[in-house]
Design a protein around this motif. Sequence first.
Motif, short mmCIF file in Angstrom:
data_model
loop_
_atom_site.label_atom_id
_atom_site.label_comp_id
_atom_site.label_asym_id
_atom_site.label_seq_id
_atom_site.Cartn_x
_atom_site.Cartn_y
_atom_site.Cartn_z
N ILE A 184 0.88 -1.25 0.12
CA ILE A 184 -0.07 -0.13 -0.03
C ILE A 184 1.05 1.05 -0.12
O ILE A 184 0.38 2.29 -0.78
CB ILE A 184 -1.10 -0.28 1.35
CG1 ILE A 184 -1.70 -1.20 1.12
CG2 ILE A 184 -1.67 1.20 1.34
CD1 ILE A 184 -2.76 -1.38 2.36
N ASP A 188 1.01 4.58 -2.34
CA ASP A 188 0.72 5.69 -1.94
C ASP A 188 1.72 6.65 -2.08
O ASP A 188 1.57 7.92 -1.76
CB ASP A 188 0.54 5.80 -0.32
CG ASP A 188 -1.04 5.36 -0.05
OD1 ASP A 188 -1.62 5.28 -0.95
OD2 ASP A 188 -1.36 5.06 1.03
N TYR A 226 -8.61 0.01 -6.99
CA TYR A 226 -9.38 -1.10 -6.47
C TYR A 226 -8.47 -2.22 -5.98
O TYR A 226 -7.68 -2.46 -6.73
CB TYR A 226 -10.81 -1.17 -6.87
CG TYR A 226 -11.55 -0.04 -7.26
CD1 TYR A 226 -12.61 0.42 -6.18
CD2 TYR A 226 -11.33 1.05 -8.16
CE1 TYR A 226 -13.33 1.37 -6.63
CE2 TYR A 226 -12.15 1.95 -8.51
CZ TYR A 226 -13.14 2.44 -7.49
OH TYR A 226 -13.84 3.46 -7.70
N GLN A 227 -9.28 -2.90 -5.13
CA GLN A 227 -8.38 -4.13 -4.65
C GLN A 227 -9.18 -5.27 -4.57
O GLN A 227 -10.16 -5.35 -4.20
CB GLN A 227 -7.76 -3.96 -3.27
CG GLN A 227 -6.74 -4.85 -2.90
CD GLN A 227 -5.40 -5.10 -3.49
OE1 GLN A 227 -5.13 -4.20 -3.96
NE2 GLN A 227 -5.38 -6.43 -3.96
N ASP A 233 -2.93 -13.61 0.21
CA ASP A 233 -3.28 -12.35 1.02
C ASP A 233 -3.79 -12.96 2.47
O ASP A 233 -3.75 -12.38 3.57
CB ASP A 233 -4.30 -11.49 0.53
CG ASP A 233 -3.79 -10.72 -0.88
OD1 ASP A 233 -2.50 -10.64 -0.64
OD2 ASP A 233 -4.17 -10.75 -1.94
N TRP A 317 -6.52 -7.64 7.00
CA TRP A 317 -6.03 -7.36 5.74
C TRP A 317 -6.59 -6.27 5.10
O TRP A 317 -6.14 -5.27 4.82
CB TRP A 317 -5.95 -8.60 5.11
CG TRP A 317 -5.16 -8.34 3.72
CD1 TRP A 317 -4.05 -8.60 3.23
CD2 TRP A 317 -6.15 -8.07 2.54
NE1 TRP A 317 -3.83 -8.32 2.02
CE2 TRP A 317 -4.90 -8.10 1.07
CE3 TRP A 317 -7.41 -7.96 2.13
CZ2 TRP A 317 -5.56 -8.02 -0.10
CZ3 TRP A 317 -7.70 -7.65 0.82
CH2 TRP A 317 -6.92 -7.81 -0.22
N GLU A 320 -6.24 -2.67 6.49
CA GLU A 320 -5.11 -1.71 6.06
C GLU A 320 -5.38 -1.01 5.01
O GLU A 320 -4.64 0.05 4.72
CB GLU A 320 -3.92 -2.93 5.89
CG GLU A 320 -3.47 -3.59 7.10
CD GLU A 320 -3.06 -2.43 7.96
OE1 GLU A 320 -2.27 -1.58 7.93
OE2 GLU A 320 -3.29 -2.80 9.47
N PHE A 321 -6.42 -1.22 4.32
CA PHE A 321 -6.87 -0.45 2.96
C PHE A 321 -7.49 0.78 3.09
O PHE A 321 -7.45 1.74 2.41
CB PHE A 321 -7.64 -1.28 1.87
CG PHE A 321 -6.67 -2.27 1.36
CD1 PHE A 321 -5.90 -1.97 0.14
CD2 PHE A 321 -6.45 -3.57 1.70
CE1 PHE A 321 -4.93 -2.88 -0.45
CE2 PHE A 321 -5.75 -4.28 1.29
CZ PHE A 321 -4.95 -4.15 0.07
N THR A 324 -4.74 4.73 4.04
CA THR A 324 -3.99 5.08 3.03
C THR A 324 -4.05 6.55 2.51
O THR A 324 -4.90 7.27 3.05
CB THR A 324 -4.62 4.19 1.77
OG1 THR A 324 -4.06 4.66 0.47
CG2 THR A 324 -6.14 4.41 1.73
N HIS A 331 -10.32 1.28 -1.03
CA HIS A 331 -10.06 0.76 -2.34
C HIS A 331 -11.03 -0.22 -2.67
O HIS A 331 -10.75 -1.31 -3.05
CB HIS A 331 -8.54 0.54 -2.40
CG HIS A 331 -7.72 1.50 -1.97
ND1 HIS A 331 -7.25 2.54 -3.11
CD2 HIS A 331 -6.95 1.97 -0.95
CE1 HIS A 331 -6.53 3.40 -2.53
NE2 HIS A 331 -6.07 2.94 -1.35
#
Length: 569
Positions: A184, A188, A226-227, A233, A317, A320-321, A324, A331
């Motif tokens: 990330i 960033d 986007y994720q 993961d 997980w 964490e997005f 950012t 995302h």
Amino acid sequence: MNVPYRFVKPGFTIGILIAVLLITVAVGAYPIDSKVVTTLDRTVLPVAVPSTSPAILPYEVSLYSNNGYGNWEYGDGLGYEKRLDLLSPLYNNTTGTNSGKLLRFFDMTDIHIIDEETPAQAIYYGYMGGESSGYSPVMLSTTQVLDAAVQTINALHKEEPFDFGISLGDAANNEQYNEIRWYIDVLDGKTINPDSGVKDDPVPGPLNDYQDEYKAAGLNTSIPWYQVLGNHDHNWIGTNPPDDYLKTNYTGEYILNMGNIFTDPSGIKSRGLYMGSIDGRTVYGEIIGVGNVSDFRTPPKVLAADPDRRVLSVSEWMGEFFNTTSHPMGHGFNRSDAEAGIAYYSFEPTPDMPIKVIVLDDTQPATDADAGGYGHGSLDQKQFDWLVSELDQGQADGKLMIIAAHIPVGVEGSGSSLDEYMAWSSVAEISEQQLLDKLHEYPNLILWIAGHRHFNTITPQVSPDPDHPELGFWEVETSSLRDFPQQFRTFDIVRNSDNTISIFTTNVDPAVKEGTIAAQSRSYGVAAMEIFNSTLPYLPSGSYNAELVKPLSLEMQEKIQNYGTPVIP
């Protein structure tokens, strides 16, 4: 640089302040090649290893260059192959012209950001041969390759803007906190310290080895990204949900003691082999602590433990997005779904275009039955019902639809020994055929994009009803940024004058600059392919560019006839 006294905390000595300032000044960025092009203009071609060269083992990295492994050169560009597989045999492809561009985006996948010094990896399975996913020297420089890809995307965006980008899973290699943070933070544009445990500097000086701190460029802030969730993961090296033994191992000093999970029925409960790690003090990333347990007097250790190697749950997980500086926040994920571990959602890329993207989590959850590992595709009934609802709504609203997922559906195997671990799960609540049958009910579904298998492949999912070819859709897989050919893809969706659309899909090699860590990684990727005798489609470059033509229903032909920016011949 002036630092006002009031900002210096008590006990913060002038000597420490000067050291911090010197470190800040020393951190630089990696440049890319000044020539940024796609594979339409040039391709990357491995140079054949001389017939007189001896066979070497994957871990003998210092021998690669002198023996002719890992050499590459630029070759001619690769044009678009026009694919009409979804169309009626009566279709006349000489009458249509590209009339209006509807959408432009990129995807990248299987970046596999790796903490090479973690004690919880699987080097044993690849360092002497076997599976390159267990070991190859590309694992040393995954953040730098991602940074080069991001800079390449930014340069292409200046020439012709992207509406959005999407990353199709396996952002991290081993579900670790530090791996996903590096990922990330590269996007960033943060300062990246791709080192764990204790600080290592194999080659003294800045920007000259894989452990050096550097300033990432960051994705252009005008591009939303986007994720998608991948199996790596949220599983140990992508194969199994971690048990308590594994979770403890990640943050400790002792190198993982594991059996051969591919042959031992005990799976991750088996023991007897030290999996190995990398000595980050060495130029070529020498392997430490690998082999039969009986060969070691005492259990091997990594250089230092690190709490940032901790395992992340799916919920953690996803969380964490939200930490950012790029957009959209999360995302694609929303906070309530993140707390519940629900990693599927939909979005509309542009408000003035009738196109909808549906993002799936088709990885196996920990609750799924183990059917030879957890790298298969899988959907449960709850997500399938949600998917049907999204497809129904998109069809009713007159929107063209794209599905983005980590794992492809309904594709043929590559002949690799890993195929059985990567196909659709035999124990999934929703079978592969059930899913395909449902997808073929929607004429507005145009595209399924995926990663997972690490190569570029295009599969026509032809309509089961010859009288309604519009019920077919295209499936496009993108190769990994980790393994050769280390590419991402661009997509341009264009309205045609003959009531069809064309999806132009183009492979892109990151524009690596000679002498950089990313350029070295490309050589390592080529060498790994040669040493492991990897089988890839579309050799020698591994690239495949195509114009994918999709017929539209009468309703959509009428709806989109005035949409799109004019296409310049």
